[in-house]
Design an enzyme around this catalytic site. Structure first.
Site: not given
Ligand code: GTR
Length: 398
Positions: A234, A238, A325, A379
């Site tokens: 996540s 990045k 997402w 996720h």
């Molecule tokens: C979310 C964000 C994502 C992702 C995520 C995470 O809220 O919108 O881009 O980075 O967090 O890190 O779990």
């Protein structure tokens, strides 16, 4: 090709031309064709890198010298793994500046092993439930006390049994995940020779921290030569992708469910938009990037170009089919769009459609150096992903 054009990096976002399609990796900002690996290395790669620094993540400081302090070496997992804890100090900074507490777990049965380097968000002691792992100051200050809470996420035993190591630290060692440029390492670098709007954001800071981890692993004789993989989930995915794109010492890149600002393009992304991510997490990027909110087509780059900077090194984009997402479908477009750069290098990037799922075999016959792999999850990271990641690593790191 034209080597004289300057990158578009000095234009204001509003003055940049609209390009609705993903920009061609093999056409320079000046419109020249990239026909050889030399063209790529000398001109296109550097201009893409600068454009990401200028427009998206911000410029990080040059590679500093580091001092490595070994804190302890011990065994864990009933003697099957060696744990070495080291603190990485940035030599040019004062003694009270942030330092990185890196925990390195390697298979005790091997002299050298390939190692996955990844940021954790539970503290190093969250990786396994073993009192030998130090609860670092950063973890304690962040209120992270539970041992082994992420053991089913990191699957350390599985990695060790398959001959891999894991190196990890908490991102707040280098920059806490808050909209405050003064609480991490960035406060020591406010004299960067670029406009302050283009100074590094938190993702670039984490990536720079990962590169300091690579500095340390490169000196570690238990780490296999050409055996450094970087993984992150996540927001930390990045950072893993950015580190892998910028640092050619990284041999394999696994951005896991990295989403917007990771593998997923900003163009035609109906999930997390630039406007949404820069509103929710203004500190992740530089202060130029928010201006692309509502007009992603004006970005001179998109995320497939960050993937292409990894070429010709292998990259496995791991995604959850129900992790909407992050937009796995659009991420697949990004992975595929980087393929011409692998081809330019004479390497096979995409095989077939570049997608494997679930229990599909990951073998030298079924995958190339560029792959998206999906599981039916939301996720998260778990054992099923690691099975596939280690299959991919077996192909490319041995
Ligand atoms: C979310 C964000 C994502 C992702 C995520 C995470 O809220 O919108 O881009 O980075 O967090 O890190 O779990």
């Amino acid at each position: 090709m034209d080597h004289t054009t300057s990158p578009a990096e000095y234009l204001a976002p509003s003055a940049l031309p609209a390009q609705p399609a993903l920009p061609d990796p093999l056409v320079t900002f000046g419109g020249g064709d990239v026909e050889t690996v030399t063209d790529w290395k000398q001109h296109r790669r550097p201009e893409i890198r600068r454009a990401f620094e200028h427009y998206v993540y911000g410029y990080a400081p040059a590679r500093p010298s580091i001092d490595i302090e070994t804190k302890q070496t011990t065994t864990v997992l009933d003697g099957r793994a060696t744990l070495t804890e080291r603190t990485i100090h940035i030599a040019e900074l004062p003694a009270d500046a942030p330092s990185i507490d890196l925990a390195v777990f390697t298979p005790a049965t091997r002299d050298t092993a390939p190692v996955f380097l990844g940021l954790n968000n539970t503290g190093n002691h969250g990786v396994i439930d073993d009192s030998a792992v130090t609860i670092t100051d950063t973890a304690a200050e962040s209120g992270l006390e539970d041992r082994g809470v992420a053991s089913e996420y990191w699957c350390l035993e599985q990695l060790i049994d398959r001959g891999y190591g894991l190196a990890t630290f908490h991102p707040a060692d280098i920059d806490p995940d808050r909209d405050d440029p003064t609480d991490g390492i960035r406060q020591y670098y406010d004299d960067l020779p670029v406009p302050s709007v283009a100074h590094w954001g938190t993702i670039a800071t984490w990536a720079w921290g990962l590169q300091r981890g690579v500095d340390a692993l490169s000196e570690d004789r238990t780490v296999e030569t050409d055996g450094i993989a970087v993984i992150g989930h996540s927001r930390l995915g990045k950072a893993a992708l950015l580190a892998g794109a910028l640092d050619e010492r990284i041999d394999l890149v696994v951005p896991h469910q990295s989403g917007t600002g990771g593998v997923t393009p900003a163009r035609d992304n109906d999930q997390e938009t630039i406007a949404a991510i820069t509103e929710a997490f203004p500190h992740w990027f530089n202060d130029v990037f928010p201006a692309f909110g509502g007009r992603p087509e004006r970005l001179p780059v998109d995320q497939h170009l960050l993937v292409s900077l990894v070429a010709p090194r292998p990259l496995m984009d791991t995604e959850g089919a129900r992790d909407y997402w992050t937009n796995p479908g659009r991420a697949l477009d990004s992975v595929r769009a980087a393929d011409p750069v692998y081809e330019l290098h004479g390497e096979t990037g995409i095989v077939n459609d570049g997608l494997r799922s679930g229990d599909d075999a990951i073998t030298p016959e079924t995958v190339g150096r560029l792959l998206q792999y999906r599981r039916e999850t939301a996720h998260t990271l778990n054992r099923g992903y690691w099975d596939a990641i280690l299959d991919f690593a077996d192909i490319h790191l041995s």
